[in-house]
Design a protein around this motif. Sequence first.
Motif, PDB file in Angstrom:
ATOM      1  N   VAL A  68       4.766  15.257 -24.037  1.00 23.19           N
ATOM      2  CA  VAL A  68       3.908  14.081 -24.219  1.00 23.19           C
ATOM      3  C   VAL A  68       4.659  12.995 -24.976  1.00 23.19           C
ATOM      4  CG1 VAL A  68       1.794  13.244 -25.305  1.00 23.19           C
ATOM      5  CG2 VAL A  68       1.785  15.434 -24.121  1.00 23.19           C
ATOM      6  N   VAL A  69       5.349  13.376 -26.042  1.00 23.89           N
ATOM      7  CA  VAL A  69       6.100  12.407 -26.833  1.00 23.89           C
ATOM      8  C   VAL A  69       7.284  11.873 -26.025  1.00 23.89           C
ATOM      9  CG1 VAL A  69       7.400  12.066 -28.973  1.00 23.89           C
ATOM     10  CG2 VAL A  69       5.362  13.489 -28.979  1.00 23.89           C
ATOM     11  N   ASP A  70       7.941  12.746 -25.269  1.00 27.70           N
ATOM     12  CA  ASP A  70       9.080  12.313 -24.452  1.00 27.70           C
ATOM     13  C   ASP A  70       8.677  11.266 -23.418  1.00 27.70           C
ATOM     14  OD1 ASP A  70      11.012  13.838 -25.701  1.00 27.70           O
ATOM     15  OD2 ASP A  70      10.755  15.552 -24.347  1.00 27.70           O
ATOM     16  N   TYR A  71       7.604  11.519 -22.695  1.00 26.04           N
ATOM     17  CA  TYR A  71       7.166  10.558 -21.670  1.00 26.04           C
ATOM     18  C   TYR A  71       6.577   9.291 -22.304  1.00 26.04           C
ATOM     19  CZ  TYR A  71       8.118  13.866 -17.981  1.00 26.04           C
ATOM     20  OH  TYR A  71       8.756  14.715 -17.105  1.00 26.04           O
ATOM     21  N   SER A  72       5.943   9.451 -23.465  1.00 25.42           N
ATOM     22  CA  SER A  72       5.454   8.261 -24.170  1.00 25.42           C
ATOM     23  C   SER A  72       6.618   7.400 -24.646  1.00 25.42           C
ATOM     24  CB  SER A  72       4.589   8.662 -25.367  1.00 25.42           C
ATOM     25  OG  SER A  72       3.442   9.340 -24.932  1.00 25.42           O
ATOM     26  N   LEU A  73       7.662   8.040 -25.152  1.00 23.44           N
ATOM     27  CA  LEU A  73       8.856   7.299 -25.542  1.00 23.44           C
ATOM     28  C   LEU A  73       9.510   6.618 -24.347  1.00 23.44           C
ATOM     29  CD1 LEU A  73      10.658   9.507 -28.204  1.00 23.44           C
ATOM     30  CD2 LEU A  73      10.057   7.114 -28.420  1.00 23.44           C
ATOM     31  N   ALA A  74       9.552   7.287 -23.224  1.00 18.16           N
ATOM     32  CA  ALA A  74      10.139   6.690 -22.019  1.00 18.16           C
ATOM     33  C   ALA A  74       9.371   5.433 -21.622  1.00 18.16           C
ATOM     34  CB  ALA A  74      10.144   7.700 -20.869  1.00 18.16           C
ATOM     35  N   ALA A  75       8.048   5.504 -21.648  1.00 21.47           N
ATOM     36  CA  ALA A  75       7.237   4.338 -21.278  1.00 21.47           C
ATOM     37  C   ALA A  75       7.367   3.216 -22.308  1.00 21.47           C
ATOM     38  CB  ALA A  75       5.772   4.750 -21.128  1.00 21.47           C
ATOM     39  N   ALA A  76       7.286   3.559 -23.596  1.00 23.77           N
ATOM     40  CA  ALA A  76       7.328   2.536 -24.644  1.00 23.77           C
ATOM     41  C   ALA A  76       8.699   1.874 -24.726  1.00 23.77           C
ATOM     42  CB  ALA A  76       6.947   3.152 -25.986  1.00 23.77           C
ATOM     43  N   LEU A  77       9.759   2.652 -24.644  1.00 20.50           N
ATOM     44  CA  LEU A  77      11.105   2.069 -24.693  1.00 20.50           C
ATOM     45  C   LEU A  77      11.366   1.161 -23.500  1.00 20.50           C
ATOM     46  CD1 LEU A  77      13.180   5.130 -25.927  1.00 20.50           C
ATOM     47  CD2 LEU A  77      12.782   3.002 -27.155  1.00 20.50           C
ATOM     48  N   THR A  78      10.919   1.581 -22.331  1.00 15.76           N
ATOM     49  CA  THR A  78      11.123   0.755 -21.140  1.00 15.76           C
ATOM     50  C   THR A  78      10.323  -0.537 -21.233  1.00 15.76           C
ATOM     51  OG1 THR A  78      11.477   2.751 -19.829  1.00 15.76           O
ATOM     52  CG2 THR A  78      10.992   0.734 -18.630  1.00 15.76           C
ATOM     53  N   LEU A  79       9.080  -0.455 -21.631  1.00 23.36           N
ATOM     54  CA  LEU A  79       8.244  -1.650 -21.744  1.00 23.36           C
ATOM     55  C   LEU A  79       8.752  -2.600 -22.823  1.00 23.36           C
ATOM     56  CD1 LEU A  79       5.753  -3.006 -20.580  1.00 23.36           C
ATOM     57  CD2 LEU A  79       4.383  -1.764 -22.241  1.00 23.36           C
ATOM     58  N   HIS A  80       9.160  -2.042 -23.958  1.00 24.66           N
ATOM     59  CA  HIS A  80       9.698  -2.850 -25.050  1.00 24.66           C
ATOM     60  C   HIS A  80      10.986  -3.571 -24.612  1.00 24.66           C
ATOM     61  CE1 HIS A  80      10.186  -3.901 -29.275  1.00 24.66           C
ATOM     62  NE2 HIS A  80      11.441  -3.504 -29.207  1.00 24.66           N
ATOM     63  N   GLY A  81      11.864  -2.857 -23.948  1.00 25.86           N
ATOM     64  CA  GLY A  81      13.094  -3.467 -23.447  1.00 25.86           C
ATOM     65  C   GLY A  81      12.837  -4.499 -22.360  1.00 25.86           C
ATOM     66  N   HIS A  82      11.867  -4.218 -21.485  1.00 20.21           N
ATOM     67  CA  HIS A  82      11.521  -5.153 -20.405  1.00 20.21           C
ATOM     68  C   HIS A  82      11.025  -6.477 -20.974  1.00 20.21           C
ATOM     69  CE1 HIS A  82      10.065  -6.409 -16.440  1.00 20.21           C
ATOM     70  NE2 HIS A  82       8.982  -6.824 -17.073  1.00 20.21           N
ATOM     71  N   TRP A  83      10.113  -6.407 -21.932  1.00 22.53           N
ATOM     72  CA  TRP A  83       9.587  -7.631 -22.537  1.00 22.53           C
ATOM     73  C   TRP A  83      10.655  -8.378 -23.329  1.00 22.53           C
ATOM     74  CZ3 TRP A  83       4.383  -5.229 -24.409  1.00 22.53           C
ATOM     75  CH2 TRP A  83       3.459  -5.276 -23.370  1.00 22.53           C
ATOM     76  N   GLY A  84      11.523  -7.643 -24.033  1.00 19.56           N
ATOM     77  CA  GLY A  84      12.573  -8.286 -24.822  1.00 19.56           C
ATOM     78  C   GLY A  84      13.583  -9.011 -23.953  1.00 19.56           C
ATOM     79  N   ILE A  85      14.059  -8.358 -22.904  1.00 28.17           N
ATOM     80  CA  ILE A  85      15.010  -9.000 -21.996  1.00 28.17           C
ATOM     81  C   ILE A  85      14.331 -10.130 -21.235  1.00 28.17           C
ATOM     82  CG2 ILE A  85      16.509  -8.628 -19.992  1.00 28.17           C
ATOM     83  CD1 ILE A  85      16.973  -5.791 -21.055  1.00 28.17           C
ATOM     84  N   GLY A  86      13.051  -9.965 -20.925  1.00 28.14           N
ATOM     85  CA  GLY A  86      12.307 -11.043 -20.266  1.00 28.14           C
ATOM     86  C   GLY A  86      12.256 -12.302 -21.111  1.00 28.14           C
ATOM     87  N   GLN A  87      12.124 -12.153 -22.429  1.00 28.56           N
ATOM     88  CA  GLN A  87      12.132 -13.321 -23.306  1.00 28.56           C
ATOM     89  C   GLN A  87      13.498 -13.983 -23.335  1.00 28.56           C
ATOM     90  OE1 GLN A  87       9.561 -14.845 -24.763  1.00 28.56           O
ATOM     91  NE2 GLN A  87       8.316 -13.364 -23.668  1.00 28.56           N
ATOM     92  N   VAL A  88      14.562 -13.200 -23.308  1.00 30.39           N
ATOM     93  CA  VAL A  88      15.908 -13.769 -23.252  1.00 30.39           C
ATOM     94  C   VAL A  88      16.097 -14.542 -21.948  1.00 30.39           C
ATOM     95  CG1 VAL A  88      18.369 -13.195 -23.153  1.00 30.39           C
ATOM     96  CG2 VAL A  88      16.891 -12.049 -24.791  1.00 30.39           C
ATOM     97  N   LEU A  89      15.637 -13.971 -20.847  1.00 31.93           N
ATOM     98  CA  LEU A  89      15.747 -14.669 -19.555  1.00 31.93           C
ATOM     99  C   LEU A  89      14.933 -15.961 -19.553  1.00 31.93           C
ATOM    100  CD1 LEU A  89      15.516 -11.711 -17.004  1.00 31.93           C
ATOM    101  CD2 LEU A  89      17.546 -12.919 -17.793  1.00 31.93           C
TER     102      LEU A  89
END
Length: 158
Positions: free
Chosen positions: A89-110
């Motif tokens: 549960v923690v592994d898949y939650s981390l996968a989702a949160a890390l991906t979403l956090h990175g997606h939004w961060g790179i989106g702001q740079v773009l």
Amino acid sequence: MAAVFRLSSVCHRGVKPLFYRSTLLGRPLALPLKDQESPYLLSARIHASQNLDAASGSTAASLHWTGERVVSLWLLALLPAGYFHPGAVVDYSLAAALTLHGHWGIGQVLTDYVHGDTKIKVANAGLFLLSTVTFAGLCYFNYNDVGICKAVALLWSK
């Protein structure tokens, strides 16, 4: 030429606020007229904040900002949870949160640095592809290997 601002926008009823209460600032602007030798001073208004249009009624930016903060707090909570209680549960939650956090961060740079309609579309398509591959790779790693939490623990043990 020095900028001039209204004292009423800074001091509201004799109290000096930390931030401006009114974002209207006045700045003199000199324009020479054809029939006069001396420049004619105009006062221009500068809006330091967004124009709040009552007709739009959109709260998407506010909800997005709140979502970013929720995901950041979620990540802060998942890090100790992954250390003390590693599991799927923690592994898949981390996968989702890390991906979403990175997606939004790179989106702001773009958003800040990519200009032009075609370039923005290509950059956003690349970002969605990168985020999809990242999430799929993390889920694959969680399913077929030890998982994110135990992989980090193995890195720290050596």
